[in-house]
Write a protein that holds these residues in place. Structure first.
Motif, PDB file in Angstrom:
ATOM      1  N   ARG A 120       0.907  -1.181  -0.043  1.00 53.51           N
ATOM      2  CA  ARG A 120      -0.156  -0.164   0.032  1.00 53.51           C
ATOM      3  C   ARG A 120       0.927   1.412   0.030  1.00 53.51           C
ATOM      4  NH1 ARG A 120      -3.210   2.413   5.027  1.00 53.51           N
ATOM      5  NH2 ARG A 120      -4.368   4.163   4.072  1.00 53.51           N
ATOM      6  N   CYS A 121       0.454   2.111  -1.077  1.00 50.61           N
ATOM      7  CA  CYS A 121       1.357   3.333  -1.117  1.00 50.61           C
ATOM      8  C   CYS A 121       1.029   4.434  -0.108  1.00 50.61           C
ATOM      9  CB  CYS A 121       1.204   4.013  -2.503  1.00 50.61           C
ATOM     10  SG  CYS A 121       2.073   5.467  -2.745  1.00 50.61           S
ATOM     11  N   LEU A 122       1.966   4.929   0.736  1.00 53.07           N
ATOM     12  CA  LEU A 122       1.683   6.102   1.704  1.00 53.07           C
ATOM     13  C   LEU A 122       2.231   7.278   1.412  1.00 53.07           C
ATOM     14  CD1 LEU A 122       2.168   3.650   4.811  1.00 53.07           C
ATOM     15  CD2 LEU A 122       0.121   4.075   3.811  1.00 53.07           C
ATOM     16  N   SER A 123       2.970   7.386   0.100  1.00 47.67           N
ATOM     17  CA  SER A 123       3.882   8.694  -0.079  1.00 47.67           C
ATOM     18  C   SER A 123       3.042   9.647  -0.034  1.00 47.67           C
ATOM     19  CB  SER A 123       4.281   8.406  -1.457  1.00 47.67           C
ATOM     20  OG  SER A 123       5.021   7.139  -1.607  1.00 47.67           O
ATOM     21  N   THR A 124       3.515  10.858   0.569  1.00 47.54           N
ATOM     22  CA  THR A 124       3.099  12.361   0.234  1.00 47.54           C
ATOM     23  C   THR A 124       3.826  13.070  -0.338  1.00 47.54           C
ATOM     24  OG1 THR A 124       4.315  12.872   2.518  1.00 47.54           O
ATOM     25  CG2 THR A 124       1.832  12.070   2.622  1.00 47.54           C
ATOM     26  N   SER A 125       4.829  12.423  -1.147  1.00 49.99           N
ATOM     27  CA  SER A 125       5.722  13.388  -1.897  1.00 49.99           C
ATOM     28  C   SER A 125       6.101  12.377  -2.982  1.00 49.99           C
ATOM     29  CB  SER A 125       7.127  13.928  -1.128  1.00 49.99           C
ATOM     30  OG  SER A 125       7.868  14.415  -1.992  1.00 49.99           O
ATOM     31  N   VAL A 178       7.100   6.062   0.168  1.00 50.87           N
ATOM     32  CA  VAL A 178       6.801   5.276   1.305  1.00 50.87           C
ATOM     33  C   VAL A 178       5.731   4.288   1.139  1.00 50.87           C
ATOM     34  CG1 VAL A 178       5.986   5.670   3.702  1.00 50.87           C
ATOM     35  CG2 VAL A 178       7.173   7.422   2.671  1.00 50.87           C
ATOM     36  N   TYR A 179       5.839   3.151   1.546  1.00 50.45           N
ATOM     37  CA  TYR A 179       4.928   1.817   1.421  1.00 50.45           C
ATOM     38  C   TYR A 179       4.977   1.134   2.353  1.00 50.45           C
ATOM     39  CZ  TYR A 179       4.707   2.729  -3.879  1.00 50.45           C
ATOM     40  OH  TYR A 179       4.137   3.357  -4.945  1.00 50.45           O
ATOM     41  N   ASN A 180       3.549   0.553   2.810  1.00 47.02           N
ATOM     42  CA  ASN A 180       3.605  -0.697   3.627  1.00 47.02           C
ATOM     43  C   ASN A 180       3.870  -1.961   2.907  1.00 47.02           C
ATOM     44  OD1 ASN A 180       2.658   0.812   5.813  1.00 47.02           O
ATOM     45  ND2 ASN A 180       0.239   0.451   5.728  1.00 47.02           N
ATOM     46  N   GLY A 181       4.720  -2.941   3.615  1.00 47.53           N
ATOM     47  CA  GLY A 181       4.799  -4.080   3.187  1.00 47.53           C
ATOM     48  C   GLY A 181       4.909  -5.121   4.307  1.00 47.53           C
ATOM     49  N   MET A 182       5.246  -6.317   3.955  1.00 47.19           N
ATOM     50  CA  MET A 182       5.517  -7.640   4.816  1.00 47.19           C
ATOM     51  C   MET A 182       6.945  -8.195   4.436  1.00 47.19           C
ATOM     52  SD  MET A 182       2.866  -8.023   6.850  1.00 47.19           S
ATOM     53  CE  MET A 182       3.062  -9.605   7.504  1.00 47.19           C
ATOM     54  N   TRP A 183       7.506  -8.256   5.728  1.00 42.77           N
ATOM     55  CA  TRP A 183       9.031  -8.953   5.602  1.00 42.77           C
ATOM     56  C   TRP A 183       9.040 -10.084   6.660  1.00 42.77           C
ATOM     57  CZ3 TRP A 183      14.195  -6.335   5.983  1.00 42.77           C
ATOM     58  CH2 TRP A 183      15.309  -7.208   5.505  1.00 42.77           C
ATOM     59  N   LYS A 184       9.587 -11.089   6.556  1.00 40.98           N
ATOM     60  CA  LYS A 184       9.779 -12.131   7.707  1.00 40.98           C
ATOM     61  C   LYS A 184       8.619 -12.158   8.296  1.00 40.98           C
ATOM     62  CE  LYS A 184      14.783 -11.084   7.361  1.00 40.98           C
ATOM     63  NZ  LYS A 184      15.965 -10.740   8.237  1.00 40.98           N
ATOM     64  N   LYS A 240       6.576  -9.737   9.319  1.00 38.30           N
ATOM     65  CA  LYS A 240       6.260  -8.647  10.081  1.00 38.30           C
ATOM     66  C   LYS A 240       5.783  -7.639   9.200  1.00 38.30           C
ATOM     67  CE  LYS A 240       9.741  -9.769  13.671  1.00 38.30           C
ATOM     68  NZ  LYS A 240      10.975  -9.257  14.526  1.00 38.30           N
ATOM     69  N   ALA A 241       4.939  -6.815   9.786  1.00 33.97           N
ATOM     70  CA  ALA A 241       4.565  -5.722   9.155  1.00 33.97           C
ATOM     71  C   ALA A 241       5.595  -4.498   9.111  1.00 33.97           C
ATOM     72  CB  ALA A 241       3.199  -5.083   9.670  1.00 33.97           C
ATOM     73  N   VAL A 242       6.025  -4.090   7.908  1.00 37.62           N
ATOM     74  CA  VAL A 242       7.126  -2.994   7.881  1.00 37.62           C
ATOM     75  C   VAL A 242       6.765  -2.020   6.918  1.00 37.62           C
ATOM     76  CG1 VAL A 242       8.829  -4.950   8.015  1.00 37.62           C
ATOM     77  CG2 VAL A 242       8.098  -4.221   5.631  1.00 37.62           C
ATOM     78  N   VAL A 243       7.572  -0.737   7.164  1.00 38.49           N
ATOM     79  CA  VAL A 243       7.363   0.164   6.125  1.00 38.49           C
ATOM     80  C   VAL A 243       8.635   0.425   5.420  1.00 38.49           C
ATOM     81  CG1 VAL A 243       7.202   2.889   5.918  1.00 38.49           C
ATOM     82  CG2 VAL A 243       5.946   1.479   7.812  1.00 38.49           C
ATOM     83  N   ILE A 244       8.309   0.301   3.939  1.00 37.99           N
ATOM     84  CA  ILE A 244       9.644   0.520   3.179  1.00 37.99           C
ATOM     85  C   ILE A 244       9.647   1.948   2.433  1.00 37.99           C
ATOM     86  CG2 ILE A 244      10.742  -0.502   1.006  1.00 37.99           C
ATOM     87  CD1 ILE A 244       8.265  -2.660   1.372  1.00 37.99           C
TER      88      ILE A 244
END
Length: 432
Positions: free
Chosen positions: A94-99, A104-110, A112-116
């Motif tokens: 999911r895209c969270l970018s304001t610029s 900025v994106y939500n994601g999953m890794w190992k 766990k919920a992460v922010v990329i």
């Protein structure tokens, strides 16, 4: 266009205003049809604006393409590169970018919920600082050059950190931490690709703050990186307020409606008090850090988050900058008014109108900005026996000035009084 389709379009667009229809139907039904028609047009406009905004702001595919291309060519390295580019177990969701220049994106890794996060912007000046501009992606990884020794690389790091954070006795410890971070394969050596990656990473102001405040309770953890793309833990609630009215709806949704909805959706007051205590503790961490002081140059509610247990966790540190960086930006800067002496959104110093240059001391300290934020977050719904005292202390806090000679002592006194007041009210309860 087929005749049946033309008739359908005519029916949808013109029937609500048709005189024949008005003569056959009660006026109230015509009004309802007109309202539905206006609603459809408004919804279509909002969807179009949202789509246009999304396509402009969300350019994560560009980051992914550039990062993985450099990784496959052996130019960069990082603990998240394999998951991002080979295994595809780290995905931008999911895209969270304001610029458009800071993805900025939500994601999953190992599991766990992460922010990329991935910057497509030269970040040396900080967000909101005049003069920041796009730079070619290839130049992000041009240092250090081939043939640089480890001693030279450590000296590069020390010099950069000194310029960014000021002269600090503990800089050598931070240099060692950065070298350890760069050694992705933990072989005791730093390859050229590893060195280029960590150097590019350090050019991102938020990453520098993450490293300097690492281990603090209210700072999100850095989980991995690849080049200048980095991964942090996801904060359960990414803002103090749950509802953010999209910019496209600002003309039609009054501000009072948004405020009322946010108050209705806000956590119970004791939980808001717990979040506020954590935010005040973060102010302490930033004010007396191991690597100098940090200033909150954007203290908006979208920067402050909290966990499922209602513990404060900063969701976005891009609005935080080292005092040394702010002073360096202001030093010698020409000005006509105080507004010309601003770093970021709200780190403002005074303008010396005789010399026509900015002073380097920011007028409003972190605590005053946070208290202004807490006035809207804490006062509504506060217990009746606490409301007057809390309001008085917050008002005192908001008036704090960074130019006062005894500011540090006064700052600590006001902060401790606020924490004590809140903690007494929720201690020995399930909210503590």
């Amino acid at each position: 266009m087929p005749r049946s389709l033309r008739r359908l379009l005519h029916l949808v667009l013109f029937c609500p205003l048709s005189k024949g229809l008005q003569s056959r139907m009660p006026a109230v039904k015509v009004k309802y049809l007109l309202l539905v028609w206006v609603g459809i047009l408004l919804a279509s406009w909002v969807l179009y604006m949202q789509y246009s905004s999304y396509s402009e702001l969300c350019r994560g595919h560009v980051c992914h393409m550039v990062i993985c291309d450099h990784y496959r060519r052996g130019i960069i390295a990082g603990s998240a590169c394999k998951a991002l580019c080979e295994e595809r177990t780290l995905n931008l969701q999911r895209c969270l970018s304001t610029s458009s220049t800071h993805q900025v994106y939500n994601g999953m890794w190992k599991e766990k919920a992460v922010v990329i996060k991935c910057g497509i912007e030269e970040a040396a000046g900080g967000e909101g600082v005049p003069g920041s501009a796009l730079r070619p992606e290839s130049s992000l990884f041009d240092k250090p050059a081939r043939g640089t020794s480890m001693d030279e690389f450590r000296e590069m790091l020390h010099s950069f950190l000194k310029d960014s954070l000021g002269e600090q006795a503990s800089l050598s410890t931070l240099v060692a931490r950065v070298v350890t971070l760069a050694d992705v394969n933990q072989d005791g050596k730093v390859s050229l690709a590893e060195a280029k990656s960590v150097w590019a990473l350090l050019q991102v102001p938020e990453l520098l703050v993450l490293l300097a405040l690492a281990g603090r309770e209210h700072t999100p953890r850095l989980l991995g990186f690849c080049g200048h793309l980095y991964v942090t833990e996801r904060v359960a609630h990414g803002a103090l307020w749950r509802l953010e009215v999209p910019p496209a709806l600002h003309p039609v949704v009054p501000e009072a409606v948004g405020v009322a909805l946010n108050r209705w959706l806000a956590p119970a007051w004791p939980r808001r008090a717990r979040i506020s205590i954590g935010l005040l503790e973060f102010v302490e961490d930033a004010f007396h850090g191991a690597y100098g002081s940090f200033l909150m140059c954007d203290s908006g509610p979208a920067r402050v988050g909290y966990s499922q247990q209602y513990d404060c966790k900063m969701a976005d540190l891009r609005g935080v900058a080292s005092e040394a960086a702010v002073r360096g930006h202001l030093r010698g800067r020409p000005c006509q008014t105080n507004a010309d002496c601003t770093y970021g959104r709200d780190c403002t110093a005074t303008c010396d109108r005789l010399a026509r240059q900015c002073n380097t001391e920011v007028v409003q300290p972190n605590l005053a900005k946070v208290c202004a934020l807490l006035q809207g977050f804490l006062l509504f719904g506060a217990p009746a026996d606490l409301h007057a005292d809390l309001d008085k202390q917050l008002r005192t806090c908001v008036t704090l000035s960074g130019l006062a000679s005894q500011m540090e002592v006064h700052h600590s006194l006001v902060l401790n009084n606020l924490k004590t007041l809140l903690w007494k009210k929720i201690s020995n309860t399930k909210y503590s």
